[in-house]
Design a protein around this motif. Structure first.
Motif, PDB file in Angstrom:
ATOM      1  N   GLY A 194      -8.823 -10.317  -3.422  1.00 26.26           N
ATOM      2  CA  GLY A 194      -8.988  -9.795  -4.770  1.00 26.26           C
ATOM      3  C   GLY A 194      -8.482  -8.365  -4.889  1.00 26.26           C
ATOM      4  N   LEU A 195      -7.751  -8.091  -5.940  1.00 25.91           N
ATOM      5  CA  LEU A 195      -7.294  -6.744  -6.260  1.00 25.91           C
ATOM      6  C   LEU A 195      -7.625  -6.481  -7.722  1.00 25.91           C
ATOM      7  N   HIS A 196      -8.135  -5.271  -8.019  1.00 29.84           N
ATOM      8  CA  HIS A 196      -8.498  -5.017  -9.404  1.00 29.84           C
ATOM      9  C   HIS A 196      -7.259  -4.961 -10.289  1.00 29.84           C
ATOM     10  N   ALA A 197      -6.532  -3.870 -10.261  1.00 30.80           N
ATOM     11  CA  ALA A 197      -5.330  -3.712 -11.081  1.00 30.80           C
ATOM     12  C   ALA A 197      -4.504  -2.574 -10.507  1.00 30.80           C
ATOM     13  N   SER A 198      -3.250  -2.532 -10.858  1.00 33.18           N
ATOM     14  CA  SER A 198      -2.346  -1.525 -10.321  1.00 33.18           C
ATOM     15  C   SER A 198      -2.870  -0.113 -10.513  1.00 33.18           C
ATOM     16  N   PHE A 199      -3.481   0.175 -11.677  1.00 35.30           N
ATOM     17  CA  PHE A 199      -3.867   1.557 -11.958  1.00 35.30           C
ATOM     18  C   PHE A 199      -5.069   2.036 -11.150  1.00 35.30           C
ATOM     19  N   THR A 200      -5.765   1.132 -10.461  1.00 31.85           N
ATOM     20  CA  THR A 200      -6.857   1.561  -9.575  1.00 31.85           C
ATOM     21  C   THR A 200      -6.513   1.327  -8.103  1.00 31.85           C
ATOM     22  N   LEU A 201      -5.223   1.111  -7.827  1.00 25.89           N
ATOM     23  CA  LEU A 201      -4.788   0.833  -6.459  1.00 25.89           C
ATOM     24  C   LEU A 201      -3.604   1.741  -6.112  1.00 25.89           C
ATOM     25  N   SER A 202      -3.825   2.664  -5.205  1.00 25.04           N
ATOM     26  CA  SER A 202      -2.761   3.574  -4.776  1.00 25.04           C
ATOM     27  C   SER A 202      -1.780   2.846  -3.855  1.00 25.04           C
ATOM     28  N   ASP A 203      -0.635   3.455  -3.637  1.00 23.80           N
ATOM     29  CA  ASP A 203       0.317   2.898  -2.670  1.00 23.80           C
ATOM     30  C   ASP A 203      -0.315   2.786  -1.284  1.00 23.80           C
ATOM     31  N   THR A 204      -1.089   3.804  -0.922  1.00 22.19           N
ATOM     32  CA  THR A 204      -1.751   3.796   0.385  1.00 22.19           C
ATOM     33  C   THR A 204      -2.676   2.598   0.522  1.00 22.19           C
ATOM     34  N   THR A 205      -3.406   2.326  -0.545  1.00 22.20           N
ATOM     35  CA  THR A 205      -4.335   1.189  -0.517  1.00 22.20           C
ATOM     36  C   THR A 205      -3.590  -0.133  -0.471  1.00 22.20           C
ATOM     37  N   LEU A 206      -2.559  -0.295  -1.276  1.00 19.93           N
ATOM     38  CA  LEU A 206      -1.802  -1.550  -1.253  1.00 19.93           C
ATOM     39  C   LEU A 206      -1.164  -1.788   0.108  1.00 19.93           C
ATOM     40  N   ASP A 207      -0.655  -0.738   0.722  1.00 15.75           N
ATOM     41  CA  ASP A 207      -0.096  -0.873   2.069  1.00 15.75           C
ATOM     42  C   ASP A 207      -1.190  -1.288   3.066  1.00 15.75           C
ATOM     43  N   TYR A 208      -2.352  -0.693   2.930  1.00 19.08           N
ATOM     44  CA  TYR A 208      -3.476  -1.029   3.816  1.00 19.08           C
ATOM     45  C   TYR A 208      -3.850  -2.507   3.654  1.00 19.08           C
ATOM     46  N   VAL A 209      -3.958  -2.951   2.403  1.00 20.70           N
ATOM     47  CA  VAL A 209      -4.351  -4.343   2.131  1.00 20.70           C
ATOM     48  C   VAL A 209      -3.330  -5.310   2.723  1.00 20.70           C
ATOM     49  N   VAL A 210      -2.059  -5.080   2.463  1.00 17.28           N
ATOM     50  CA  VAL A 210      -1.017  -5.986   2.948  1.00 17.28           C
ATOM     51  C   VAL A 210      -0.993  -6.021   4.473  1.00 17.28           C
ATOM     52  N   ASN A 211      -1.173  -4.871   5.103  1.00 22.16           N
ATOM     53  CA  ASN A 211      -1.180  -4.827   6.568  1.00 22.16           C
ATOM     54  C   ASN A 211      -2.390  -5.542   7.159  1.00 22.16           C
ATOM     55  N   LYS A 212      -3.523  -5.442   6.487  1.00 21.55           N
ATOM     56  CA  LYS A 212      -4.741  -6.106   6.971  1.00 21.55           C
ATOM     57  C   LYS A 212      -4.725  -7.614   6.719  1.00 21.55           C
ATOM     58  N   ASN A 213      -3.973  -8.037   5.703  1.00 16.08           N
ATOM     59  CA  ASN A 213      -4.004  -9.432   5.271  1.00 16.08           C
ATOM     60  C   ASN A 213      -3.105 -10.303   6.145  1.00 16.08           C
ATOM     61  N   SER A 214      -3.376 -10.292   7.430  1.00 18.31           N
ATOM     62  CA  SER A 214      -2.572 -11.094   8.365  1.00 18.31           C
ATOM     63  C   SER A 214      -2.805 -12.588   8.171  1.00 18.31           C
ATOM     64  N   ASP A 215      -3.935 -12.947   7.556  1.00 15.41           N
ATOM     65  CA  ASP A 215      -4.199 -14.356   7.270  1.00 15.41           C
ATOM     66  C   ASP A 215      -3.395 -14.841   6.070  1.00 15.41           C
ATOM     67  N   GLN A 216      -2.724 -13.919   5.411  1.00 14.05           N
ATOM     68  CA  GLN A 216      -1.860 -14.219   4.281  1.00 14.05           C
ATOM     69  C   GLN A 216      -2.591 -14.947   3.163  1.00 14.05           C
ATOM     70  N   LEU A 217      -3.753 -14.411   2.813  1.00 14.45           N
ATOM     71  CA  LEU A 217      -4.442 -14.900   1.629  1.00 14.45           C
ATOM     72  C   LEU A 217      -3.609 -14.571   0.402  1.00 14.45           C
ATOM     73  N   GLY A 218      -3.611 -15.467  -0.580  1.00 13.93           N
ATOM     74  CA  GLY A 218      -2.971 -15.142  -1.840  1.00 13.93           C
ATOM     75  C   GLY A 218      -3.749 -14.042  -2.539  1.00 13.93           C
ATOM     76  N   TYR A 219      -3.112 -13.350  -3.468  1.00 12.90           N
ATOM     77  CA  TYR A 219      -3.761 -12.255  -4.186  1.00 12.90           C
ATOM     78  C   TYR A 219      -4.179 -12.711  -5.583  1.00 12.90           C
ATOM     79  N   HIS A 220      -5.340 -12.225  -6.007  1.00 10.13           N
ATOM     80  CA  HIS A 220      -5.850 -12.490  -7.358  1.00 10.13           C
ATOM     81  C   HIS A 220      -6.033 -11.124  -8.005  1.00 10.13           C
ATOM     82  N   ILE A 221      -5.203 -10.808  -8.999  1.00  8.06           N
ATOM     83  CA  ILE A 221      -5.126  -9.449  -9.530  1.00  8.06           C
ATOM     84  C   ILE A 221      -4.896  -9.459 -11.037  1.00  8.06           C
ATOM     85  N   HIS A 222      -5.460  -8.457 -11.722  1.00 14.46           N
ATOM     86  CA  HIS A 222      -5.193  -8.252 -13.145  1.00 14.46           C
ATOM     87  C   HIS A 222      -3.881  -7.476 -13.278  1.00 14.46           C
TER      88      HIS A 222
END
Length: 448
Positions: A194-222
């Motif tokens: 789950g991701l809230h929305a672009s305006f509450t997610l910094s580049d640093t956070t998105l990079d962190y999420v993608v790097n952690k998501n090794s299980d390759q879960l799909g994203y659910h985002i506004h």
């Protein structure tokens, strides 16, 4: 073995769309046969009969964007709260609520929502959860109630920067933890990041999420729900919202993008070429005064476009009605939406669900999941395969659902909940909500 009938069976199978005086044979958790009721009676004399009272027999409905955490907000009001735009709605109400939710309130929210789903004939949902008052195990709390009520659920936890780095990391961890839990019961549970929305997610956070998501879960985002989301992305990153998410690796065939209102032609193409799913939430869009997506452009650009409720209701027939009107209003075309909206609800929602559940859902045919509802509807005019959707659009509400079966188990029979006491359940939910409201109102405005 169960024989459901007799009634008008709407199969959602193009090879045999409607069977008058029909029935459905359920064996275990799957549909064994669909056909003429008397023929099925003769073929399966040992089957237990569940009377459909001549109603409409239909596949269980699917909601591809819900917010269980909003359930305890019904009737809640805050002093000096008069939002003038979408950001003030979020900050003054929804962020305040989700920051206060603990697992006790999350459970009550799940009970209220799943009860409403069963009563409205919804047997599968995609939920987007937030409870920053207690993050750990919150998705398991919801999953437990999902299984108790028999509603297949694809769950995620909303990752956001708005509560700080530590909370963001805990939210990511909750998604990953639950993903492993869901893998143990793939017929009933699925997981996304789950991701809230672009305006509450910094580049640093998105990079962190993608790097952690090794299980390759799909994203659910506004996505671009309000113009502020677009403006934030352009100001901070020099990119439109969809393009920013694409460059960060968020889009793809397992990703569900909610709303997609403030997007341009290039972004529509990007969604289509990445096979990203999009969900339209008509009542929420109107209620929050954020505008409306160009549904027809998305639809005819080969974007897999589904229908959700964004927590406004659990009644998909209500959402169907609102979507039909809003598409016409937005396009200024009275002929728009007649075919596209029911296709989204009855076929494309099914396709979205099947990207996360390895089951045949939303259809009545042999081998499909035994998710079936009975609607108390007697048409006042002729009903056949050419006008089924018109009858449902103008003649049916969720409250007309009288019987709900999921996974082959009768969850509600003739409007009576099976195996649980509705009055007791709601009394407990009200007690939890009352205490929650008092706690929220006693807290400082600084929690916003």
């Amino acid at each position: 073995m169960l024989l459901l009938g007799e009634g008008t069976v709407i199969t959602r199978d193009a090879r045999c769309p409607i069977i008058k005086h029909g029935g459905v044979i359920i064996e275990g958790s799957v549909i064994a046969e669909v056909g003429d009721f008397e023929t099925l009676q003769q073929r399966y004399p040992e089957a237990e009969h569940l009377d459909a009272h001549g109603g409409v027999i239909h596949p269980g409905l699917i909601n591809v964007h819900h917010h269980i955490y909003s359930a305890l907000a019904r009737g809640l009001s805050f002093d000096n709260y008069a939002p003038k735009n979408f950001l003030e709605i979020l900050e003054g109400q929804w962020f305040r609520i989700d920051q206060g939710l603990r697992n006790q309130e999350t459970k009550a929210s799940a009970v209220a929502t799943y009860l409403a789903c069963i009563q409205a004939g919804v047997t599968t949902i995609f939920d987007h959860h937030a409870s920053y008052g207690e993050i750990a195990d919150s998705l398991s709390v919801i999953a437990k109630e999902a299984k108790r009520f028999g509603v297949r659920s694809c769950l995620c936890y909303e990752v956001s920067d708005r509560n700080g780095r530590a909370a963001m990391e805990k939210a990511v961890a909750e998604n990953l933890r639950f993903g492993k839990e869901a893998n143990k019961d793939p017929d009933h549970l699925a997981a996304m990041m789950g991701l809230h929305a672009s305006f509450t997610l910094s580049d640093t956070t998105l990079d962190y999420v993608v790097n952690k998501n090794s299980d390759q879960l799909g994203y659910h985002i506004h996505v671009a729900e309000d113009i502020a989301d677009l403006e934030d992305s352009q100001k901070k990153y020099g990119l439109r919202t969809v393009e920013r998410l694409y460059q960060k690796g968020i889009l793809g065939d397992k990703t569900l993008a909610g709303h997609c209102i403030h997007i341009d032609d290039d972004e529509v193409k990007r969604l289509a070429e990445t096979n990203t799913m999009v969900v339209f939430n008509p009542e929420s869009n109107m209620g929050n005064a954020v505008g409306a997506p160009d549904v027809l452009k998305l639809y005819y650009s080969s974007v897999l476009l589904g229908l959700g409720t964004d927590g406004y209701t659990s009644d998909m027939f209500e959402s169907y009605k609102a979507a039909n009107c809003l598409v016409k209003h937005q396009s200024q075309d009275p002929n728009a939406g007649w075919g596209e909206v029911p296709e989204m609800l009855f076929n494309q929602n099914r396709k979205i669900a099947q990207r996360h559940f390895d089951l045949s859902l939303g259809i009545l045919k042999p081998g499909a999941a035994a998710d079936v509802i009975v609607i108390d509807y007697e048409p006042p005019t002729p009903m056949d395969e050419t006008n089924i959707n018109g009858h449902l659009l103008f003649g049916v509400n969720g409250s007309d659902v009288v019987t709900t079966i999921s996974d082959g188990v009768v969850r509600m029979k003739d409007r009576k909940l099976q195996g649980m006491n509705k009055k007791d359940l709601l009394a407990e939910v009200r007690m939890t909500a009352d205490a929650f409201w008092k706690r929220l109102k006693s807290q400082s405005e600084e929690i916003i």
